[in-house]
Design a protein around this motif. Structure first.
Motif, mmCIF file in Angstrom:
data_model
loop_
_atom_site.group_PDB
_atom_site.id
_atom_site.type_symbol
_atom_site.label_atom_id
_atom_site.label_comp_id
_atom_site.label_asym_id
_atom_site.label_seq_id
_atom_site.Cartn_x
_atom_site.Cartn_y
_atom_site.Cartn_z
ATOM 1 N N TYR A 64 0.843 -1.188 0.000
ATOM 2 C CA TYR A 64 0.000 0.000 0.000
ATOM 3 C C TYR A 64 0.882 1.243 0.000
ATOM 4 C CZ TYR A 64 -4.291 -2.576 1.271
ATOM 5 O OH TYR A 64 -5.395 -3.396 1.282
ATOM 6 N N VAL A 65 0.348 2.334 -0.537
ATOM 7 C CA VAL A 65 1.002 3.639 -0.492
ATOM 8 C C VAL A 65 0.000 4.654 0.042
ATOM 9 C CG1 VAL A 65 1.986 5.515 -1.859
ATOM 10 C CG2 VAL A 65 2.651 3.152 -2.334
ATOM 11 N N TYR A 66 0.464 5.487 0.996
ATOM 12 C CA TYR A 66 -0.357 6.584 1.512
ATOM 13 C C TYR A 66 0.333 7.886 1.133
ATOM 14 C CZ TYR A 66 -3.784 8.837 4.532
ATOM 15 O OH TYR A 66 -4.833 9.588 4.994
ATOM 16 N N ARG A 67 -0.442 8.844 0.613
ATOM 17 C CA ARG A 67 0.099 10.097 0.110
ATOM 18 C C ARG A 67 -0.442 11.284 0.898
ATOM 19 N NH1 ARG A 67 -0.563 6.610 -4.283
ATOM 20 N NH2 ARG A 67 1.275 6.464 -5.642
ATOM 21 N N VAL A 68 0.479 12.188 1.278
ATOM 22 C CA VAL A 68 0.138 13.364 2.066
ATOM 23 C C VAL A 68 0.771 14.596 1.421
ATOM 24 C CG1 VAL A 68 0.240 14.467 4.339
ATOM 25 C CG2 VAL A 68 0.162 11.956 4.174
ATOM 26 N N ALA A 69 0.009 15.662 1.280
ATOM 27 C CA ALA A 69 0.543 16.967 0.887
ATOM 28 C C ALA A 69 0.573 17.826 2.148
ATOM 29 C CB ALA A 69 -0.327 17.606 -0.192
ATOM 30 N N ASP A 70 1.786 18.088 2.663
ATOM 31 C CA ASP A 70 1.901 18.859 3.902
ATOM 32 C C ASP A 70 2.223 20.319 3.583
ATOM 33 O OD1 ASP A 70 4.547 18.623 3.105
ATOM 34 O OD2 ASP A 70 5.303 18.203 5.118
ATOM 35 N N GLY A 71 2.419 21.114 4.635
ATOM 36 C CA GLY A 71 2.640 22.548 4.441
ATOM 37 C C GLY A 71 4.090 22.959 4.470
ATOM 38 N N VAL A 107 -6.569 6.417 13.483
ATOM 39 C CA VAL A 107 -6.785 5.926 12.113
ATOM 40 C C VAL A 107 -6.832 7.116 11.160
ATOM 41 C CG1 VAL A 107 -8.321 4.626 10.597
ATOM 42 C CG2 VAL A 107 -8.038 3.928 12.987
ATOM 43 N N ALA A 108 -5.930 7.128 10.189
ATOM 44 C CA ALA A 108 -5.871 8.219 9.220
ATOM 45 C C ALA A 108 -7.036 8.137 8.236
ATOM 46 C CB ALA A 108 -4.544 8.165 8.459
ATOM 47 N N PRO A 109 -7.420 9.255 7.605
ATOM 48 C CA PRO A 109 -8.500 9.235 6.604
ATOM 49 C C PRO A 109 -8.206 8.252 5.478
ATOM 50 C CG PRO A 109 -7.974 11.481 7.228
ATOM 51 C CD PRO A 109 -6.921 10.622 7.857
ATOM 52 N N ALA A 110 -9.268 7.668 4.938
ATOM 53 C CA ALA A 110 -9.120 6.594 3.962
ATOM 54 C C ALA A 110 -8.630 7.055 2.595
ATOM 55 C CB ALA A 110 -10.456 5.868 3.796
ATOM 56 N N HIS A 111 -8.988 8.277 2.179
ATOM 57 C CA HIS A 111 -8.822 8.644 0.771
ATOM 58 C C HIS A 111 -7.366 8.772 0.329
ATOM 59 C CE1 HIS A 111 -8.505 12.667 2.603
ATOM 60 N NE2 HIS A 111 -7.823 13.012 1.523
ATOM 61 N N GLY A 112 -6.417 8.870 1.287
ATOM 62 C CA GLY A 112 -5.006 8.954 0.903
ATOM 63 C C GLY A 112 -4.358 7.617 0.630
ATOM 64 N N LEU A 113 -5.098 6.540 0.802
ATOM 65 C CA LEU A 113 -4.526 5.192 0.753
ATOM 66 C C LEU A 113 -4.890 4.460 -0.542
ATOM 67 C CD1 LEU A 113 -2.929 2.989 2.273
ATOM 68 C CD2 LEU A 113 -5.098 2.277 3.308
ATOM 69 N N THR A 114 -3.892 3.801 -1.146
ATOM 70 C CA THR A 114 -4.100 3.022 -2.371
ATOM 71 C C THR A 114 -3.378 1.687 -2.266
ATOM 72 O OG1 THR A 114 -4.234 5.042 -3.719
ATOM 73 C CG2 THR A 114 -3.803 2.976 -4.881
ATOM 74 N N LEU A 115 -4.086 0.606 -2.591
ATOM 75 C CA LEU A 115 -3.457 -0.703 -2.741
ATOM 76 C C LEU A 115 -2.742 -0.712 -4.086
ATOM 77 C CD1 LEU A 115 -2.956 -3.697 -2.016
ATOM 78 C CD2 LEU A 115 -5.211 -4.207 -2.997
ATOM 79 N N GLU A 116 -1.412 -0.804 -4.060
ATOM 80 C CA GLU A 116 -0.612 -0.655 -5.277
ATOM 81 C C GLU A 116 -0.179 -1.975 -5.898
ATOM 82 O OE1 GLU A 116 0.293 2.123 -6.838
ATOM 83 O OE2 GLU A 116 -0.227 3.720 -5.431
ATOM 84 N N GLU A 117 -0.058 -3.043 -5.081
ATOM 85 C CA GLU A 117 0.508 -4.270 -5.636
ATOM 86 C C GLU A 117 0.174 -5.468 -4.751
ATOM 87 O OE1 GLU A 117 4.890 -5.581 -7.372
ATOM 88 O OE2 GLU A 117 4.809 -4.518 -5.455
ATOM 89 N N VAL A 118 -0.116 -6.604 -5.396
ATOM 90 C CA VAL A 118 -0.229 -7.893 -4.717
ATOM 91 C C VAL A 118 0.749 -8.835 -5.415
ATOM 92 C CG1 VAL A 118 -1.738 -9.801 -4.047
ATOM 93 C CG2 VAL A 118 -2.672 -7.478 -4.234
ATOM 94 N N VAL A 119 1.632 -9.453 -4.638
ATOM 95 C CA VAL A 119 2.687 -10.295 -5.204
ATOM 96 C C VAL A 119 2.367 -11.765 -4.944
ATOM 97 C CG1 VAL A 119 5.150 -10.889 -5.095
ATOM 98 C CG2 VAL A 119 4.425 -8.499 -4.933
ATOM 99 N N TYR A 120 2.513 -12.586 -5.995
ATOM 100 C CA TYR A 120 2.291 -14.022 -5.894
ATOM 101 C C TYR A 120 3.573 -14.766 -6.269
ATOM 102 C CZ TYR A 120 -2.661 -12.876 -5.653
ATOM 103 O OH TYR A 120 -3.868 -12.365 -5.268
ATOM 104 N N PRO A 121 3.748 -15.990 -5.759
ATOM 105 C CA PRO A 121 4.928 -16.774 -6.127
ATOM 106 C C PRO A 121 4.784 -17.362 -7.530
ATOM 107 C CG PRO A 121 3.503 -18.076 -4.717
ATOM 108 C CD PRO A 121 2.882 -16.694 -4.795
ATOM 109 N N GLN A 122 5.797 -18.086 -7.963
ATOM 110 C CA GLN A 122 5.718 -18.807 -9.222
ATOM 111 C C GLN A 122 4.575 -19.821 -9.168
ATOM 112 O OE1 GLN A 122 7.665 -18.211 -12.021
ATOM 113 N NE2 GLN A 122 8.376 -16.446 -10.828
#
Length: 321
Positions: A153-160, A282-297
């Motif tokens: 997951y990646v969470y993104r914040v624009a701070d001041g 718990v931080a607000p939901a909208h900054g969070l994105t599921l970016e990747e799911v990794v599986y084995p061979q």
């Protein structure tokens, strides 16, 4: 919906499909189907049943909370062979190609109906906030949930801060805006105590009968200097799996350190407490994105699923004994 009861393999008269999807979480009340609410599972199930003309049950790599986005979610479903072969009709196309085309049309129509009903905001013609990006017959032993090695997951914040990214109106639904400058270095240092296998009860909303033990592979706060996220404060977090609200609680703890309201040792101390009393914010939901799911061979999928189904207990170093 099938969860732990999902069979390890598709029945003999069925084919197991893997679907890859992406969605904007703003218009959904989370992943899991709920009566009277628009959810990702509910919309996708409805679209699949419209196209396949059979009942559908989905198994997902990771349930996302209400408002959380996904760039690379994964599900599987078992479809009767006759229904799968009937998808192309007389077009002569491969079933997976025909399924993608037909799902795109149905999902766009469903999104327009949700907008017309006032459930979501306006939707451009032919567009949807849920897109199936890939469809294929899954390899033997594949389980979207239990075969996964990790989720990122990646969470993104624009701070001041003076080096912060300017506010982007087009990304306001994916980035948390904060007025104060964050101490990114302190946030990153505070995260190191959380790496490894621990009982994350202080960072989770536990579900009955489920473990809160997880293995955290990466927890990194940084401010990229270039690329599309330049100037943003970003958390990249990788684990074998996450429990309910765990990622947003990790974010909340990091933000408390970055604002200076908590010391750098607080996230680790909170982890060791293993208590819901004084749990991480718990931080607000909208900054969070599921970016990747990794599986084995492919030849390791079934064994990974078998290992993942074993209920884990808290590690001895965290037990306080």
């Amino acid at each position: 919906m099938l969860t732990d009861a999902t069979p390890a393999h598709a029945p003999a008269d069925c084919v197991r499909l893997r679907l890859d999807l992406a969605y904007d979480g703003a218009g959904f009340s989370g992943w899991a189907a709920q009566p009277g609410l628009r959810t990702v599972e509910g919309e996708l199930t409805q679209a699949l049943e419209t196209v396949l003309r059979v009942p559908v049950r989905l198994t997902v790599a990771g349930r996302t909370d209400a408002g959380v986005h996904a760039a690379a979610q994964c599900v599987h479903l078992d479809v009767p062979m006759a229904a799968w072969r009937a998808v192309p009709g007389r077009s002569g196309r491969r079933p997976q190609d025909a399924l993608l085309t037909r799902l795109a049309g149905v999902l766009a129509r469903q999104a327009r109906l949700a907008a017309d009903a006032g459930i979501t905001g306006p939707v451009p013609r032919g567009a949807s906030d849920l897109v199936v990006t890939g469809a294929r017959v899954a390899p033997e032993g594949f389980d979207a949930r239990f075969s996964a090695l990790s989720r990122r997951y990646v969470y993104r914040v624009a701070d001041g801060g003076p080096g912060g990214a300017p506010r982007s109106a087009t990304r306001r639904g994916q980035v948390l805006w904060l007025p104060e400058e964050l101490d990114v270095e302190a946030m990153d240092r505070s995260a190191q105590a959380l790496l490894g296998e621990h009982d994350f009860l202080s960072y989770c909303r536990p579900r009955q009968g489920a473990t809160t033990v997880r293995t955290l592979h990466r927890l990194q706060w940084r401010r990229p200097l270039d690329g599309p996220d330049a100037g943003l404060v970003m958390l990249s977090v990788v684990a074998d799996a996450f429990c309910h609200s765990m990622v947003r609680s990790l974010v909340g703890a990091g933000l408390a350190v970055g604002r200076g309201s908590r010391g750098e040792d607080w996230p680790g101390a909170l982890l060791r407490r293993r208590s819901r009393d004084g749990a991480a914010p718990v931080a607000p939901a909208h900054g969070l994105t599921l970016e990747e799911v990794v599986y084995p061979q492919d030849d390791a999928l079934a064994e990974q699923a078998r290992r993942s189904r074993v209920l884990r207990r808290p590690p001895t170093e965290d037990c306080g004994c």
